[in-house]
Design an enzyme around this catalytic site. Structure first.
Site, PDB file in Angstrom:
ATOM      1  CB  CYS A 142      -9.129 -16.851   6.851  1.00  0.00           C
ATOM      2  SG  CYS A 142      -8.218 -15.991   8.073  1.00  0.00           S
ATOM      3  CG  ASN A 158     -13.095 -16.532   8.364  1.00  0.00           C
ATOM      4  OD1 ASN A 158     -11.756 -15.374   8.258  1.00  0.00           O
ATOM      5  ND2 ASN A 158     -13.560 -16.153   7.568  1.00  0.00           N
ATOM      6  N   GLY A 159     -12.327 -15.726  11.353  1.00  0.00           N
ATOM      7  CA  GLY A 159     -12.854 -14.960  12.184  1.00  0.00           C
ATOM      8  C   GLY A 159     -12.106 -14.761  13.247  1.00  0.00           C
ATOM      9  CD  GLU A 191      -8.216   6.191  -5.070  1.00  0.00           C
ATOM     10  OE1 GLU A 191      -6.866   5.475  -5.980  1.00  0.00           O
ATOM     11  OE2 GLU A 191      -9.591   5.882  -4.366  1.00  0.00           O
ATOM     12  CE  LYS A 197      -6.455  -1.781  -1.845  1.00  0.00           C
ATOM     13  NZ  LYS A 197      -7.146  -0.835  -1.368  1.00  0.00           N
ATOM     14  CD  GLU A 228     -11.242   7.962   0.918  1.00  0.00           C
ATOM     15  OE1 GLU A 228      -9.890   9.049   1.147  1.00  0.00           O
ATOM     16  OE2 GLU A 228     -11.232   6.966   0.908  1.00  0.00           O
ATOM     17  CE  LYS A 234     -11.804   5.588  -1.862  1.00  0.00           C
ATOM     18  NZ  LYS A 234     -10.207   6.411  -1.149  1.00  0.00           N
ATOM     19  NE  ARG A 250     -12.866 -16.083   2.794  1.00  0.00           N
ATOM     20  CZ  ARG A 250     -14.616 -15.292   2.822  1.00  0.00           C
ATOM     21  NH1 ARG A 250     -15.009 -15.183   1.721  1.00  0.00           N
ATOM     22  NH2 ARG A 250     -14.395 -15.503   4.612  1.00  0.00           N
ATOM     23  CD1 TRP A 287      -6.418 -10.209   6.711  1.00  0.00           C
ATOM     24  CD2 TRP A 287      -5.088 -10.429   4.689  1.00  0.00           C
ATOM     25  NE1 TRP A 287      -5.895  -9.253   6.038  1.00  0.00           N
ATOM     26  CE2 TRP A 287      -5.327  -9.292   5.069  1.00  0.00           C
ATOM     27  CE3 TRP A 287      -4.403 -10.721   3.640  1.00  0.00           C
ATOM     28  CZ2 TRP A 287      -4.280  -8.288   4.536  1.00  0.00           C
ATOM     29  CZ3 TRP A 287      -3.930  -9.526   3.063  1.00  0.00           C
ATOM     30  CH2 TRP A 287      -4.116  -8.033   3.580  1.00  0.00           C
ATOM     31  CG  HIS A 314      -9.828  32.411   2.472  1.00  0.00           C
ATOM     32  ND1 HIS A 314     -10.113  34.191   3.398  1.00  0.00           N
ATOM     33  CD2 HIS A 314     -10.815  32.570   3.907  1.00  0.00           C
ATOM     34  CE1 HIS A 314     -10.352  33.896   4.257  1.00  0.00           C
ATOM     35  NE2 HIS A 314     -11.757  32.837   4.429  1.00  0.00           N
TER      36      HIS A 314
HETATM   37  C1  AGP Z   1      -6.606   5.328  -1.370  1.00  0.00           C
HETATM   38  O1  AGP Z   1      -7.863   5.001  -2.001  1.00  0.00           O
HETATM   39  C2  AGP Z   1      -5.969   4.849  -2.960  1.00  0.00           C
HETATM   40  N1  AGP Z   1      -5.729   3.555  -2.865  1.00  0.00           N
HETATM   41  C3  AGP Z   1      -4.467   5.566  -1.920  1.00  0.00           C
HETATM   42  O2  AGP Z   1      -4.912   7.135  -1.738  1.00  0.00           O
HETATM   43  C4  AGP Z   1      -3.732   4.840  -0.589  1.00  0.00           C
HETATM   44  O3  AGP Z   1      -4.946   4.906   0.718  1.00  0.00           O
HETATM   45  C5  AGP Z   1      -2.668   5.092  -0.410  1.00  0.00           C
HETATM   46  O4  AGP Z   1      -2.096   4.796  -1.973  1.00  0.00           O
HETATM   47  C6  AGP Z   1      -1.878   4.852   0.955  1.00  0.00           C
HETATM   48  O5  AGP Z   1      -1.948   3.417   1.094  1.00  0.00           O
HETATM   49  P1  AGP Z   1      -1.801   2.097   2.327  1.00  0.00           P
HETATM   50  O6  AGP Z   1      -3.111   2.876   3.180  1.00  0.00           O
HETATM   51  O7  AGP Z   1      -1.686   1.637   1.741  1.00  0.00           O
HETATM   52  O8  AGP Z   1      -0.108   3.023   2.842  1.00  0.00           O
END
Ligand code: AGP
Length: 609
Positions: free
Chosen positions: A2, A101-102, A488, A604, A481, A485, A28, A75, A504
C-alpha cells in the site's frame, strides 16, 4: 503493498497535499483510499473503497481542514476493498488515526486480547489493532507521550509495517515507524513529510531521509527526530539530495517496473510467508477431500499450476491435473462434477478464460478454490475459499514476483496437505518449512550475484533466432516459464518442453550454435538431464545452464551458466531457478531495444476470451 503519506505544514491545508501525494503512490495500491487531518483538536476523516479519483469525486478529499494529516492508498491483503476496511483506522475514542503498509502477523491474538479489554473493532483488517493498542497503552499509562505509546505498541507487533499515527492528544505531531515496509522522510522549509516512497513528496522537495528497519520518527513543526525502537535512542541522519526524475522515482530508480519487480521478489516472498494459517489449512482440507483436483490457469499462472502438480504429488501424494484454462471447458466440461475441485490461479483474478472455467465448474456443482493477487477481484467472489498471495501490484505486463509468490503459496498448501495426510514426517516438514523461509534470502543472493551474468549472456545471444528451454520433472515448469518470459518481452521465438521429449522430434531443429537453456537443479532427474545435454552438444547446440553453484560437471559441459545456491529441495526449485531466466529475458529485451514493461500485443490482464 500500500502507500502511506503524512505531512506537517507550517501553514496551509494538508488535505490537498495528501491527495496529490497519494496519486503519486497509486501504483502501490488502488482499491481504496482515505485521509485524516487534525483541526482544532478534532480528527477529520474521509475514506472509501475505489480508486483515488473515484473517491475524490464523491467525497472531495481536498476538503478536510488542518495543516497536519495522513493518507493511505490500499492494496487489500486482509479484508475486502470496502469503506470499512479502508485506512485510516481509528481507536474506540476516535482520537487516534493510523495508516499502515505491511502485514501484522500476530493481529488475531492481539485483536482477541483487545476485545477482551472491551475494544470494539469495525473492520476485518490487521491494521485496526494498531490504534486500539495505542489507546490501550495510553489508558494503562495516561502520562505517556504519543511517541512512547507508539514505541510500546510497535514492540508488540510481529510482521512488517510502515505506519503513520496522529492523535488529538498531541495534534502537532505525526509518529511513524517501520519494519521491512519502506518509509522515507522529506524535508523543506515549509513542511516535513513521511511516505512509503519518494515520489509522494518529490514535487515538494528533493531532500530525503531514508528510515531504516526498527526506527521510529516524530514529525513536528520543528522538523523530525529519529529514534531506535529497541531502546528509544536518538539517531542523527542528515537529508540526502535525490536526483531522480519523477518518472524514475515511481520505479524507485529502476529503469523499468519489470526489473523493480524482479528485485522485489525477496520482499514479496517474505510477505507470502505471512499468510493466515487458517486459509492455508482450509484450502488443504478442501483438496484433501476432493475426488479429483484440477489446477486451472493461463500463461504464467498455468506454469505455477504445472509446478504445483509436482509439489502436490511428491509431498502429499495427491494427483492433480494442470489444465490451461482456455481448454478446460472443452476438455473437462462434461466430466467435472460435484466431486471435482478446481483450484484456479490468477494474478489479476479477472482473466476471462479462467473465469469461464470457474463458471463451468460451478454450474456442475464442483468446488472452486482460488489463488490471486487481487483481493476483491471476481475470482475472490466466486471461490469457495481463496488465498490472497500478498505480492502487491505488479505493473510490468510480464509476471515475475507474482509467479514466485504463487509457487510459495502452493508449496505451503502442499506441505499442509502432506502433513494432514501423514505423508511427511515432522522432521521433513520442519526441513522444508525452514528451506521455504530461507528462499527470500536465496533469491536475493541470486539477483545480486547473477544479474551481471544474465546481462552478458543476453548480449552474447541477442541475435539468436530461437531458443530451447529444457528441464525435467518440476523443472519443466520452470522451462516453460523461462520461455514465456523471453517470448513475451524480447519477442524471441522460443520452445520449451520436458527434456526427455527432445528425441521425439524437436531435436531436429538443432544446428551449430543453437542456444539451449537447461534448468539443472541437483535433483533426481540430474543424471538423465546430463544425457540430454550431451545429445544437444553432439549436434552443435550452445548450452546455457542454470546450475547449482559448484556443480563443476555441468559447468564444464555448458558454454554459459548461471548459478543458484546449494541445497534447494527439488519441490521448491522453480522459485530460485526461474530468477536467472527472468533476468535473461529482461536483459535480452533491453539488448533488442524493447520496453519490457509494455510488450507489444499484450495486456496485463486478459479480460476477453
Ligand atoms: C505472464 O507474464 C503474462 N502476463 C500472462 O501469461 C499471464 O500470466 C496470464 O495472462 C494470466 O494472467 P492472470 O494470472 O492474471 O490470470
Amino acid at each position: 503493498m500500500c502507500g502511506i503519506f503524512g505531512c506537517v505544514l507550517n501553514d496551509g491545508n494538508a488535505a490537498p497535499i495528501i491527495h496529490a501525494a497519494l496519486k503519486k503512490l497509486e501504483y502501490r495500491g488502488y482499491d481504496s483510499v482515505g485521509e485524516a487531518t487534525l483541526h482544532n483538536g478534532e480528527l477529520c476523516i474521509k475514506k472509501d473503497q475505489g480508486k483515488i479519483d473515484e473517491v475524490h469525486k464523491i467525497h472531495n478529499l481536498d476538503d478536510l481542514p488542518g495543516n497536519l494529516g495522513v493518507g493511505h492508498t490500499r492494496w487489500a491483503t486482509h479484508g475486502a476493498p470496502l469503506e470499512v476496511n479502508a485506512h485510516p483506522h481509528v481507536d474506540c475514542s476516535g482520537g487516534i488515526a493510523v495508516v499502515h503498509n505491511g502485514i501484522i502477523e500476530n493481529f488475531v491474538e492481539l485483536k482477541l486480547e483487545l476485545e477482551n479489554h472491551g475494544h470494539v473493532f469495525k473492520s476485518k483488517t490487521d491494521t485496526e489493532v494498531i490504534p486500539h493498542l495505542i489507546e490501550e497503552t495510553l489508558k494503562a499509562n495516561p502520562s505517556l507521550s504519543l511517541t512512547d505509546a507508539v514505541l510500546e505498541t510497535v514492540r508488540k507487533l510481529d510482521g512488517s509495517y510502515a505506519i503513520a499515527v496522529i492523535s488529538t492528544k498531541e495534534p502537532d505531531k505525526i509518529v511513524c515507524a517501520r519494519y521491512e515496509s519502506p518509509l522515507v522522510i522529506g524535508v523543506n522549509e515549509n513542511a516535513v513529510y513521511c511516505a512509503s516512497d519518494i515520489p509522494a513528496f518529490l514535487p515538494l522537495t528533493n531532500r530525503a531521509v531514508i528510515i531504516e528497519d526498527g526506527e521510529l520518527v516524530v514529525l513536528s513543526p520543528e522538523g523530525f527526530e529519529i529514534r531506535k525502537i529497541a531502546d528509544s535512542s536518538v539517531v542523527v541522519r542528515e537529508p540526502k539530495l535525490i536526483d531522480w526524475t519523477p518518472q524514475m522515482a515511481v520505479k524507485q530508480g529502476y529503469p523499468h517496473f519489470m526489473l523493480k519487480e524482479i528485485h522485489e521478489q525477496p520482499a514479496c516472498l517474505r510477505n507470502t510467508l505471512r499468510l493466515q494459517e487458517h486459509y492455508l489449512d482450509l484450502m488443504a482440507t478442501f483438496l484433501d477431500r476432493a475426488r479429483e483436483v484440477f489446477l486451472v490457469a493461463c500463461g504464467t499462472s498455468y506454469h505455477a499450476c504445472l509446478a504445483a502438480s509436482y509439489m502436490f504429488s511428491k509431498l502429499a501424494f495427491l494427483a492433480t491435473y494442470p489444465v490451461i484454462a482456455s481448454e478446460f471447458v472443452e476438455q473437462h466440461g462434461k466430466s467435472v462434477n460435484i466431486d471435482s475441485t478446481i483450484l484456479t490461479v490468477s494474478q489479476s483474478g479477472e482473466t476471462a478464460d479462467t473465469l469461464a472455467s470457474v463458471n463451468c465448474a460451478r454450474e456442475r456443482a464442483a468446488t472452486v478454490l482460488g489463488l490471486t493477487n487481487a483481493i476483491g477481484s471476481t475470482l475472490t467472489r466466486v471461490s469457495r475459499v481463496y488465498i490472497g498471495q500478498q505480492s502487491g501490484p505488479e505493473i510490468g505486463v510480464a509476471a515475475t514476483k507474482t509467479f514466485t509468490s504463487q509457487l510459495s503459496v502452493m508449496a505451503q498448501v502442499a506441505l499442509r496437505l502432506a502433513k494432514k495426510r501423514g505423508k511427511v514426517s515432522q522432521d521433513e516438514m520442519d526441513f522444508l518449512a525452514e528451506k521455504l523461509d530461507k528462499l527470500p534470502d536465496t533469491v536475493e543472493a541470486i539477483i545480486q550475484t547473477q544479474e551481471e551474468k544474465a546481462k552478458q549472456i543476453a548480449k552474447k545471444y541477442k541475435d539468436a533466432k530461437t531458443f530451447f528451454f529444457l528441464g525435467r520433472g518440476i523443472s519443466s515448469a520452470t522451462a516453460y516459464e523461462g520461455r514465456l518470459k523471453l517470448m513475451e518481452i524480447a519477442y524471441v521465438p522460443s520452445i520449451a518442453f520436458p527434456a526427455g521429449e527432445s528425441k521425439h522430434g524437436p531435436i531436429s531443429l538443432v544446428e551449430q550454435g543453437f542456444p539451449v537453456v537447461f534448468i539443472c537443479p541437483k535433483d533426481g532427474t540430474r543424471r538423465t538431464l546430463i544425457g540430454n545435454i550431451m545429445e544437444m552438444k553432439a549436434r552443435g547446440a550452445s548450452i546455457i545452464a542454470v546450475v547449482e553453484e559448484g556443480d563443476e560437471e555441468i559447468k564444464k559441459l555448458a558454454d554459459e551458466y548461471m548459478e543458484v545456491p546449494k541445497g534447494i529441495p527439488e519441490v521448491l526449485s522453480p522459485i530460485p531457478y526461474v530468477v536467472p531466466l527472468q533476468l535473461l529475458a529482461y536483459y535480452m529485451a533491453i539488448e533488442k531495444g524493447h520496453n519490457p514493461d509494455t510488450p507489444r500485443n499484450l495486456a496485463k490482464s486478459v479480460t476477453v476470451k
